[in-house]
Enzyme design. Structure first.
Site: not given
Length: 181
Positions: A144-147
């Site tokens: 889950i690409p929170c970066h």
């Protein structure tokens, strides 16, 4: 999604940014047979010595069960995989899950801001801090690409696995041409 088992299984895997702890539950219908509940760096900080992920003694060590997930992570870090084929079951409040669902829409190689995520959720600007809190509590980093969420001014703001890791992931994805430092 109903898991066939609720017992947590885990393994660890090495990556270019550190050792990750993977947690999940068995589910024969999931890709690879595991529904992932967590992907967390085991140790991070600017000096790489602050533990953040702990293994619960009730969890079962099952490295072979995570072969599919590890292969996908290795493909991502090699630059060969841009979308994951994994079943995820992040544990959090309904608000957090709503934010995490929105994060999953951010394409590989791009970024967005906390404000844009807030707007996409149909929330008022003042909710951006709450959205930021949900982004920061994401238990499935990378997947889950929170970066890919940055500050309104383009700055690399907080990241649960450390700003150096966020920067490395954005360099890998071609968002940043090279490390900033």
């Amino acid at each position: 999604m109903t898991s066939t088992s609720t017992a947590t299984i885990y393994t660890t895997t090495e990556s270019p940014v550190g050792s990750y702890l993977l947690t999940g539950v068995r589910d024969a219908s999931a890709p690879g047979g595991v529904v992932l509940t967590g992907v967390t760096l085991q140790v991070w900080s600017e000096d790489r010595n602050r533990p953040v992920a702990r293994i619960d003694e009730s969890w079962e060590h099952a490295p072979e069960e995570f072969a599919h997930a590890i292969a996908q992570l290795q493909g991502y870090f090699a630059g060969d995989l841009k979308e994951f084929d994994l079943e995820l079951e992040p544990r959090g409040s309904s608000f957090q899950r709503r934010v995490w669902d929105e994060l999953r829409k951010i394409p590989y190689g791009s970024t967005t801001t906390y404000g844009k995520v807030t707007a996409a959720l149909g929330l008022d600007r003042v909710a951006a801090r709450a959205v930021g809190g949900a982004v920061g509590s994401n238990p499935l980093g990378i997947l889950i690409p929170c970066h890919r969420v940055i500050g309104a001014n383009g700055s690399l703001t907080g990241y649960a696995d450390g700003l150096a890791t966020k920067e490395a992931l954005l360099v890998l994805e071609g968002v940043l041409p090279e490390p900033l430092a």
